[in-house]
Design an enzyme around this catalytic site. Sequence first.
Site, PDB file in Angstrom:
ATOM      1  N   CYS A 140       0.827  -1.207   0.000  1.00 46.42           N
ATOM      2  CA  CYS A 140       0.000   0.000   0.000  1.00 46.42           C
ATOM      3  C   CYS A 140       0.861   1.256   0.000  1.00 46.42           C
ATOM      4  O   CYS A 140       1.330   1.700   1.055  1.00 46.42           O
ATOM      5  CB  CYS A 140      -0.930  -0.027   1.218  1.00 46.42           C
ATOM      6  SG  CYS A 140      -1.914   1.470   1.361  1.00 46.42           S
ATOM      7  N   CYS A 143      -0.411   4.115   2.104  1.00 47.00           N
ATOM      8  CA  CYS A 143      -0.265   3.945   3.553  1.00 47.00           C
ATOM      9  C   CYS A 143       1.186   4.166   3.976  1.00 47.00           C
ATOM     10  O   CYS A 143       1.454   4.775   5.012  1.00 47.00           O
ATOM     11  CB  CYS A 143      -0.657   2.533   4.006  1.00 47.00           C
ATOM     12  SG  CYS A 143      -2.128   1.882   3.243  1.00 47.00           S
ATOM     13  N   ASP A 144       2.131   3.641   3.210  1.00 45.67           N
ATOM     14  CA  ASP A 144       3.513   3.541   3.702  1.00 45.67           C
ATOM     15  C   ASP A 144       4.549   4.353   2.932  1.00 45.67           C
ATOM     16  O   ASP A 144       5.706   4.424   3.358  1.00 45.67           O
ATOM     17  CB  ASP A 144       3.944   2.061   3.689  1.00 45.67           C
ATOM     18  CG  ASP A 144       3.041   1.213   4.575  1.00 45.67           C
ATOM     19  OD1 ASP A 144       2.604   1.733   5.622  1.00 45.67           O
ATOM     20  OD2 ASP A 144       2.767   0.054   4.224  1.00 45.67           O
TER      21      ASP A 144
END
Length: 316
Positions: A140, A143-144
């Site tokens: 992701c 997300c990261d």
Amino acid sequence: MTEQISNHEVRDTIIVGTGCAGLTAAIYAARSNLKPLVLEGHEPGGQLSITTLVENFPGWPEGIQGPQLIENMRVQASRFGANFRMGHLSSVDLSKRPFALHVGKEVLHTRTLIIASGASARWLGLPSEQALIGHGVSSCATCDGFFFSGKEIAVVGGGDSAMEEALFLTRFATKVTVIHRREHFRASRIMLERAMAHEKIHFLTNTAVEEVLGVEEKEVSGLRLRNLVTLEESILMVSALFLGIGHEPNAKMFAGQLDLDDDGYIRTHQNVFTRVPGVFACGDVQDRRYRQAITAAGTGCMAALETEKFLEEHGR
Ligand code: NAP
């Protein structure tokens, strides 16, 4: 074995999943006064909740952020009386009516079921990759990606997901290398051209990742690669590896009760009908062909309309 608490209330419908398909089904079912219970698993909001700008959902000429689109649908479903509940669906019994759903310690009963459990990110399956998930290996980018500001990053895959991740990661990384196992890309032309035109994005084709380096240090330090044509081995120094290699349908718990195809997607006929009357499937758990937010919403709508019709025909 954990003790099961049977909830004797029999619901008209339960919807499994809170992605685009599940929430659209919830809006329609709630507006039909079916008071749907919507079960939310460990990836609430589905794939849209971890994406960035959605530019192809009709009605948003400037695009809309995926999480915002999902939040809007959720508010809309709640407004008409859909109830949401967190809980992992561990098993189902579709052999008797009402159907029984095991959620944590509880058994829920329902006359109809709408399966919108979607699909989850696919992994390469390398032991080193699995060991480094959360330590530089991620599926992701939204997300990261932020954690790798000023670093070099690799993305594996040759479809739209990989291009989207690579483009997004250019916000943080100094260089993004897209590693693809073939010469030709599955990505749409527009996405591929955008990625190819970006100065920070580089491509390695006919290349496979054989090992993620850094397991002992618990931090990705590079990749061991293999050129699949020359069979030459090489090392690419990167701080992170992002997977963009597609998704697996979340349908394992229905195996043996519904028909699944060779890749595990629920087989449907007339768009959303499964082999069990009263059980409908919509969105990415049954759609291996289109897999778009708008098609998931479309089949979510169909599933809710068919549910209503089924209940009506069975005296509800
Ligand atoms: P996809 O189109 O199925 O592409 C998956 C890619 O990963 C393929 O290039 C495949 O290689 C590669 N791959 C699969 N397993 C692999 C493995 N074990 N090792 C190495 N490579 C592997 O999946 P997707 O990119 O997630 O896209 C799915 C759908 O969503 C598509 O319809 C796409 O258009 C849509 N989508 C759209 C957008 C957008 O418009 N913004 C963004 C994301 C997704 P091969 O080519 O060799 O099979």
